[in-house]
Scaffold this motif. Structure first.
Motif, PDB file in Angstrom:
ATOM      1  N   PRO A 102       0.931  -1.154   0.069  1.00 52.24           N
ATOM      2  CA  PRO A 102      -0.099   0.055  -0.102  1.00 52.24           C
ATOM      3  C   PRO A 102       0.872   1.372  -0.141  1.00 52.24           C
ATOM      4  N   PHE A 103       1.875   1.416   0.609  1.00 49.48           N
ATOM      5  CA  PHE A 103       2.645   2.710   0.802  1.00 49.48           C
ATOM      6  C   PHE A 103       3.312   2.770  -0.546  1.00 49.48           C
ATOM      7  N   GLY A 106       0.919   3.982  -2.758  1.00 52.01           N
ATOM      8  CA  GLY A 106       0.600   5.392  -2.726  1.00 52.01           C
ATOM      9  C   GLY A 106       1.657   6.452  -3.190  1.00 52.01           C
ATOM     10  N   MET A 107       3.009   5.978  -2.893  1.00 56.39           N
ATOM     11  CA  MET A 107       4.045   6.805  -3.655  1.00 56.39           C
ATOM     12  C   MET A 107       3.957   6.676  -4.974  1.00 56.39           C
ATOM     13  N   ILE A 109       1.353   6.198  -7.021  1.00 57.80           N
ATOM     14  CA  ILE A 109       0.458   6.876  -7.576  1.00 57.80           C
ATOM     15  C   ILE A 109       0.540   8.155  -7.573  1.00 57.80           C
ATOM     16  N   PHE A 110       1.115   8.777  -6.376  1.00 55.16           N
ATOM     17  CA  PHE A 110       1.551  10.281  -6.221  1.00 55.16           C
ATOM     18  C   PHE A 110       2.209  10.743  -7.016  1.00 55.16           C
ATOM     19  N   ILE A 114      -0.635  12.149  -9.426  1.00 57.09           N
ATOM     20  CA  ILE A 114      -1.110  13.321  -8.678  1.00 57.09           C
ATOM     21  C   ILE A 114      -0.197  14.615  -8.885  1.00 57.09           C
ATOM     22  N   LEU A 123      10.411  13.375  -4.801  1.00 50.81           N
ATOM     23  CA  LEU A 123      10.365  11.999  -4.062  1.00 50.81           C
ATOM     24  C   LEU A 123      11.445  10.885  -4.774  1.00 50.81           C
ATOM     25  N   ARG A 202     -10.652  11.867 -10.655  1.00 51.88           N
ATOM     26  CA  ARG A 202      -9.241  11.596 -10.511  1.00 51.88           C
ATOM     27  C   ARG A 202      -9.101  10.029  -9.955  1.00 51.88           C
ATOM     28  N   TRP A 203      -9.811   9.951  -8.980  1.00 49.43           N
ATOM     29  CA  TRP A 203      -9.781   8.783  -8.298  1.00 49.43           C
ATOM     30  C   TRP A 203     -10.397   7.764  -9.002  1.00 49.43           C
TER      31      TRP A 203
ATOM     32  N   ALA B  10      -9.663   9.391  -0.854  1.00 50.07           N
ATOM     33  CA  ALA B  10      -8.494   8.608  -1.765  1.00 50.07           C
ATOM     34  C   ALA B  10      -7.281   9.554  -1.726  1.00 50.07           C
ATOM     35  N   THR B  11      -7.288  10.621  -2.284  1.00 50.74           N
ATOM     36  CA  THR B  11      -6.298  11.632  -2.286  1.00 50.74           C
ATOM     37  C   THR B  11      -5.680  11.759  -0.939  1.00 50.74           C
ATOM     38  N   ILE B  14      -3.584   8.967   0.061  1.00 48.49           N
ATOM     39  CA  ILE B  14      -2.272   8.885  -0.757  1.00 48.49           C
ATOM     40  C   ILE B  14      -1.293   9.935  -0.225  1.00 48.49           C
ATOM     41  N   TYR B  15      -1.918  10.780   0.048  1.00 45.63           N
ATOM     42  CA  TYR B  15      -1.102  11.877   0.760  1.00 45.63           C
ATOM     43  C   TYR B  15      -0.376  11.586   2.312  1.00 45.63           C
ATOM     44  N   LEU B  17       0.036   8.476   3.029  1.00 44.62           N
ATOM     45  CA  LEU B  17       1.043   7.225   2.694  1.00 44.62           C
ATOM     46  C   LEU B  17       2.389   7.811   2.381  1.00 44.62           C
ATOM     47  N   VAL B  18       2.200   8.729   1.482  1.00 37.31           N
ATOM     48  CA  VAL B  18       3.501   9.465   1.199  1.00 37.31           C
ATOM     49  C   VAL B  18       4.356  10.099   2.232  1.00 37.31           C
ATOM     50  N   ILE B  20       4.141   9.326   5.402  1.00 36.67           N
ATOM     51  CA  ILE B  20       4.635   8.442   6.330  1.00 36.67           C
ATOM     52  C   ILE B  20       6.214   7.932   5.835  1.00 36.67           C
TER      53      ILE B  20
END
Lengths: 307, 295
Positions: A102-103, A106-107, A109-110, A114, A123, A202-203, B10-11, B14-15, B17-18, B20
């Motif tokens: 998941p982490f 998340g990274m 996708i970001f 995003i 990043l 977006r999601w 969701a956004t 995600i923010y 998670l990033v 952390i």
């Protein structure tokens, strides 16, 4: 006449250089191939000695839960059961992949959906730094931070699968993240445009279109991460406790294939059963690494995006 | 729940998670530097290690790590360069090339402890190199080759095709086009790859425990004779590197100030690797600007 013929038929300096350079490159690539064949051959020939020379039962080796290669059990068979190590190896691998995914997603996708270029710019160094920290340093931090915290919270010694999982989670995070970013970026722009044009936000686009399209790539990334976790030695060895027992819970000391190898190879005599049994553990590691490779290849073939 | 809300949640997740992950990184780097840097002193860097009393330094380990790194690069770079050129310029698109690529992939995904054990079996025992810097450097070469080959291939592939066509149209042979045109243009990328792989090699320990050994005999830094057992340049002496030192301190040592030494050593390790990473970026950019027409 002869002279002219000779000059026309002999190779020019440039051609000779060309052939020379090409030959060097062939030699180099040949060396790499020879090396891999050599590694596979040596580890395999050593690893099967347990079964061919010492006549240990393969099934007993894989399913037995007593590891004490120096002694024999009631039936006169040597006690080499690798199951506790195999189970622990898989446990830390799977658990750390489950936590890290998941982490990492998340990274990824970001970075790709995003934040755009700027997010990637900030990043990317984070990922590179996480990759750059050596595994002994991860082990050291695990030993001096993670283990005491676990000891404080759950009792026991603090060494065990949980500590190993936490350390490995951070170690596999960059692997899974960077490969996931690649597969998200490989999703064609037109998919996003089509989805947005249909009125999806977006999601919805990410969840219903992009992640679905990139799923095989993400799966590959997770498997690569698992391969790394499975083969990691020192960091795990430092926090897992190194007791060859069937793991009962997450906080009791255990031992993985790699940790057993790093601690014991130096203490056994070449050619004896205890040593051969260790090489068999190395063989299992090798097989798993090849298996992960094959799996990645298989998924990659099935799931490549058709243009 | 309406789509807009889901999108926002969701956004937010995600923010989170990033955030952390970034915090984890900051904690790691901060912890190492905060605990380690105050313990680094000139005495620490320049005195030899003590096994049973406190106050030991890391002089020999630090030197061994650097020496091993240089030897490894000397062995692995030429092979990786040749293979990289082959894959980027000569390799036809057939089953054999894909076999080679698979081989390299397999090599890069082998667990480093397996590579170390192979080194132990093949170099230390079969070739009778014993625990030595040379065995360690060859073992690290196995580990380094796939990384280096891939980065060289990538940087050669990223050289624009126009450059190659220009060389060809001047009537240059394949080899001259490669060495005189493509390699120089790809050089910044290659150098970046080399420095990044150097960082990886510098911190590697698992492959070294049973090849370069775990002991660091005191050596004479004034003795330049390559074949003298007490010389610091002798590649046949056993050598414990910094990373192996940290591992050993934390698993089996009786040194009273093990925690102190390992935190300071970790900090040294991290600082060197950070310097490698920054250096790779900086030198790559600088060379690129210097050697090409881009501003």
């Amino acid at each position: 006449m002869k002279e002219i013929q000779n000059r026309l038929l002999s190779k020019s300096k440039a051609t000779r250089e060309d052939h020379f350079g090409r030959a060097i490159c062939y030699v180099c690539i040949g060396m790499i191939i020879a090396l891999v064949v050599c590694i596979l051959y040596f580890i395999t020939s050593r690893g099967i000695a347990t079964f061919t020379q010492n006549h240990v039962n393969l099934w007993g080796f894989l399913t037995g839960s007593n590891w004490n290669p120096g002694a024999v059990d009631a039936h006169g068979n040597p006690e080499v059961g690798a199951l506790p190590m195999i189970v622990t190896s898989f446990a830390v691998t799977v658990l750390s992949a489950i936590i890290a995914t998941p982490f990492a997603l998340g990274m990824a996708i970001f970075m790709s959906e995003i934040a755009g270029k700027k997010g990637t710019k900030y990043l990317q160094p984070v990922i590179e730094l996480l990759v750059g920290i050596p595994s002994v340093v991860y082990g050291f931090i695990g030993l001096s931070v993670v283990v005491p915290i676990i000891r404080h919270m759950f009792g026991g010694t603090g060494f065990g699968i949980l500590a190993g999982t936490i350390v490995l989670f951070v170690m596999v995070l960059p692997t899974i993240t960077s490969l996931s970013v690649d597969s998200l970026k490989a999703v064609p722009m037109s998919y996003r445009q089509a989805s947005l044009a249909l009125g999806a936000n977006r999601w919805q686009t990410i969840y219903k279109v992009i992640l679905r399209t990139a799923a095989p790539g993400i799966l590959t990334a997770v498997i690569f991460g698992m391969a790394r976790a499975f083969g990691e030695a020192l960091a795990v060895q430092m926090v897992i406790g190194n007791a060859i027992l069937m793991p009962k819970n997450l906080v009791s000391p255990a031992s993985t294939l790699t940790s057993k190898l790093t601690t014991d190879v130096g203490n056994t005599v070449m050619g004896t059963l205890p040593n051969n049994a260790l090489w068999s553990l190395a063989l299992i590691l090798l097989f798993m690494s090849l298996f992960f490779n094959l799996l990645v290849r298989f998924i990659g073939k099935k799931g490549s995006i058709k243009k | 729940m309406n789509p807009k809300r889901t999108n926002n949640i969701a956004t937010g997740v995600i923010y989170g998670l990033v955030g952390i992950v970034v915090l984890i990184l900051l904690f790691l780097i901060g912890y190492i530097l905060w605990n380690g840097v105050p313990n680094i002193s000139w005495h620490f860097l320049t005195s030899s290690a003590q096994a049973f009393s406190s106050g030991g330094g890391i002089r020999d380990q630090l030197f061994n790590s650097l020496y091993l790194l240089v030897l490894t690069l000397l062995i692995s770079f030429p092979i990786a360069l040749g293979s990289g050129i082959y894959l980027a310029e000569y390799a036809p698109d057939d089953w054999f090339t894909s076999l080679i690529r698979t081989t390299i992939e397999v090599l890069s995904s082998l667990p480093s402890v397996v590579v170390g054990l192979f080194g132990y079996l093949f170099l230390v025992i079969q070739l009778k190199l014993s625990f030595s810097i040379l065995s360690g450097a060859i073992a690290l070469t196995f580990f380094n080759l796939p990384l280096l080959t891939r980065s060289i291939e990538e940087s050669l592939n990223s050289v624009s095709n126009l450059q190659k066509q220009a060389g060809m149209s001047l009537g240059l042979s394949d080899w001259r086009t490669i060495t005189k045109i493509i390699l120089p243009v790809g050089l910044p990328g290659i150098l970046t790859g080399v420095i990044l792989s150097a960082g990886r090699v510098f911190g590697e320990a698992a492959a070294l425990i049973y090849t370069a050994g775990q002991s660091a005999p005191t050596v004479d830094y004034g003795n330049w004779n390559l074949f003298d057992p007490s010389s610091f340049l002798n590649p046949m002496r056993p050598a414990e590197t910094l990373a192996v030192h940290i591992w050993k301190l934390n698993t089996e040592s009786v040194t009273p100030d093990a925690h102190l030494i390992s935190s300071a050593s970790s900090a040294v390790l991290i600082i060197v690797i950070l310097a490698f990473n920054l250096g790779a970026r900086f030198i790559g950019n600088w060379l690129y600007k210097k050697m090409t027409a881009t501003r």
